[in-house]
Design an enzyme around this catalytic site. Structure first.
Site, PDB file in Angstrom:
ATOM      1  N   ASP A  90       1.451   1.164   6.626  1.00  0.00           N
ATOM      2  CA  ASP A  90       1.939  -0.208   6.483  1.00  0.00           C
ATOM      3  C   ASP A  90       0.775  -1.197   6.499  1.00  0.00           C
ATOM      4  O   ASP A  90      -0.253  -0.941   7.121  1.00  0.00           O
ATOM      5  CB  ASP A  90       2.918  -0.499   7.638  1.00  0.00           C
ATOM      6  CG  ASP A  90       3.724  -1.770   7.389  1.00  0.00           C
ATOM      7  OD1 ASP A  90       3.762  -2.246   6.233  1.00  0.00           O
ATOM      8  OD2 ASP A  90       4.298  -2.302   8.355  1.00  0.00           O
ATOM      9  N   HIS A 106      -2.368  -2.077  -2.208  1.00  0.00           N
ATOM     10  CA  HIS A 106      -1.872  -0.724  -2.468  1.00  0.00           C
ATOM     11  C   HIS A 106      -2.988   0.141  -3.053  1.00  0.00           C
ATOM     12  O   HIS A 106      -3.161   1.299  -2.691  1.00  0.00           O
ATOM     13  CB  HIS A 106      -0.681  -0.751  -3.435  1.00  0.00           C
ATOM     14  CG  HIS A 106       0.509  -1.500  -2.898  1.00  0.00           C
ATOM     15  ND1 HIS A 106       0.954  -1.346  -1.612  1.00  0.00           N
ATOM     16  CD2 HIS A 106       1.344  -2.407  -3.475  1.00  0.00           C
ATOM     17  CE1 HIS A 106       2.019  -2.124  -1.422  1.00  0.00           C
ATOM     18  NE2 HIS A 106       2.262  -2.787  -2.539  1.00  0.00           N
ATOM     19  N   LEU A 120      -3.489  22.758   4.466  1.00  0.00           N
ATOM     20  CA  LEU A 120      -2.590  21.642   4.762  1.00  0.00           C
ATOM     21  C   LEU A 120      -1.450  21.524   3.739  1.00  0.00           C
ATOM     22  O   LEU A 120      -1.689  21.624   2.535  1.00  0.00           O
ATOM     23  CB  LEU A 120      -3.411  20.340   4.732  1.00  0.00           C
ATOM     24  CG  LEU A 120      -2.621  19.042   4.880  1.00  0.00           C
ATOM     25  CD1 LEU A 120      -2.187  18.843   6.318  1.00  0.00           C
ATOM     26  CD2 LEU A 120      -3.452  17.845   4.416  1.00  0.00           C
TER      27      LEU A 120
HETATM   28  C1  FPP Z   1       3.273  -0.704   2.872  1.00  0.00           C
HETATM   29  O1  FPP Z   1       2.514  -1.855   2.726  1.00  0.00           O
HETATM   30  C2  FPP Z   1       2.927   0.348   1.952  1.00  0.00           C
HETATM   31  C3  FPP Z   1       3.754   0.931   1.035  1.00  0.00           C
HETATM   32  C4  FPP Z   1       4.747   0.258   0.199  1.00  0.00           C
HETATM   33  C5  FPP Z   1       3.647   2.374   0.836  1.00  0.00           C
HETATM   34  C6  FPP Z   1       2.251   2.946   0.773  1.00  0.00           C
HETATM   35  C7  FPP Z   1       1.666   2.925  -0.575  1.00  0.00           C
HETATM   36  C8  FPP Z   1       0.344   3.151  -0.813  1.00  0.00           C
HETATM   37  C9  FPP Z   1      -0.631   3.455   0.240  1.00  0.00           C
HETATM   38  C10 FPP Z   1      -0.213   3.050  -2.206  1.00  0.00           C
HETATM   39  C11 FPP Z   1       0.370   3.931  -3.244  1.00  0.00           C
HETATM   40  C12 FPP Z   1       0.671   5.309  -2.796  1.00  0.00           C
HETATM   41  C13 FPP Z   1       0.349   6.436  -3.482  1.00  0.00           C
HETATM   42  C14 FPP Z   1       0.736   7.756  -2.937  1.00  0.00           C
HETATM   43  C15 FPP Z   1      -0.403   6.390  -4.738  1.00  0.00           C
HETATM   44  P1  FPP Z   1       3.301  -3.215   2.588  1.00  0.00           P
HETATM   45  O2  FPP Z   1       3.251  -3.608   1.149  1.00  0.00           O
HETATM   46  O3  FPP Z   1       4.665  -3.085   3.163  1.00  0.00           O
HETATM   47  O4  FPP Z   1       2.409  -4.164   3.454  1.00  0.00           O
HETATM   48  P2  FPP Z   1       2.878  -5.502   4.207  1.00  0.00           P
HETATM   49  O5  FPP Z   1       3.835  -5.080   5.284  1.00  0.00           O
HETATM   50  O6  FPP Z   1       1.599  -6.046   4.745  1.00  0.00           O
HETATM   51  O7  FPP Z   1       3.512  -6.380   3.167  1.00  0.00           O
END
Ligand code: FPP
Length: 248
Positions: A27, A44, A138
């Site tokens: 997150d 991301h 893994l």
């Molecule tokens: C949360 O950050 C993250 C996600 C939506 C999922 C994780 C995605 C990635 C790490 C990138 C893409 C993944 C792959 C496997 C290629 P948020 O957007 O909710 O952050 P915030 O809470 O600060 O808004």
């Protein structure tokens, strides 16, 4: 064959009491980008580098299962552009990481309703699974179009079908049968649940499976996470007294 842990790993914690399964709620990508005056999608993108470092570390350290929350069923409600960028990143990731999986003996896996993902992504998922199926290190699982409640709903449907066609009687339903009908039927429950960016929520993640997981929360935003943070979590995990509801 399991890889031999790197020396810095041996010095930092006891390799004999490692969690078998680590689950992570990644997150804070959006906040990371915002802090830098960038669009959310840059967060991301930066988050993919964190994934690479954490995955490689877990493979080197001899962790058996790592399950990352990459896209929840609720994430479809984000702006269209963000969703399509996430799908594009996922596609790129699945193409680019195959050599990393091969080099580190990683088996690629997914949980979630992947049939609802774009066709290209589905094809790459199938290809990555095929190409890594004989790897024995893994098991990396991406939770894609996943939520704990949708998983439990699917499991209940499947159990109801088995009852209606006479394969199972209601009184024969056990916890084991429920576990066997989840997407995670072939893995142990997580021992350690990590959440980044300081939020104190489980956000519909592995609801059944985290019953006895130790929870470790860090304020660090996902794109800033590197292996040293996971080492910190492991050190903390090893200090915990896991009683599973019993008295030691
Ligand atoms: C949360 O950050 C993250 C996600 C939506 C999922 C994780 C995605 C990635 C790490 C990138 C893409 C993944 C792959 C496997 C290629 P948020 O957007 O909710 O952050 P915030 O809470 O600060 O808004």
């Amino acid at each position: 064959m399991m890889s031999t842990p790197a020396p810095e790993i041996l010095e930092n914690y006891n390799i004999h009491t490692l969690p078998r399964h680590i689950a992570i709620i990644m997150d804070g990508n959006g906040r990371w980008a915002k802090q830098k005056g960038l669009k959310r999608v840059f967060g991301h993108r930066a988050g993919v580098d964190s994934i690479r470092d954490v995955v490689t570390f877990c493979a080197e350290a001899g962790i058996q299962y790592l399950t990352l929350y990459a896209f929840s069923t609720e994430n479809w409600a984000r702006p269209k552009l963000e969703v399509s960028m996430l799908m594009k990143l996922l596609q790129e990731y699945l193409v680019k990481e195959l050599p990393t999986f091969a080099k580190n003996n990683i088996q690629f896996n997914t949980i979630g309703i992947t049939e609802q993902l774009p066709d290209k992504v589905q094809k790459l998922i199938r290809y990555n699974k095929e190409q890594t199926q004989s790897n024995t290190g893994l098991t990396l699982t991406l939770a894609l179009n996943y939520s704990g409640r949708s998983e439990l709903t699917e499991a209940m449907r499947s159990i109801a079908k088995q009852i209606s066609n006479g394969q199972l009687k209601p009184e024969e339903i056990t916890e084991e049968i429920i576990s066997n009908n989840l997407f995670t039927h072939d893995m142990p429950d997580p021992d350690l649940l990590i959440r980044t960016s300081g939020e104190m929520r489980v956000s519909n993640y592995l609801l059944w499976q985290i019953s006895y997981a130790e929870i470790w929360i860090t304020p660090v935003l996902w794109p800033d996470i590197r292996r040293q943070h996971i080492i910190e979590a492991l050190q903390d995990f090893q200090k915990r007294d896991r009683r599973f509801g019993k008295v030691n």
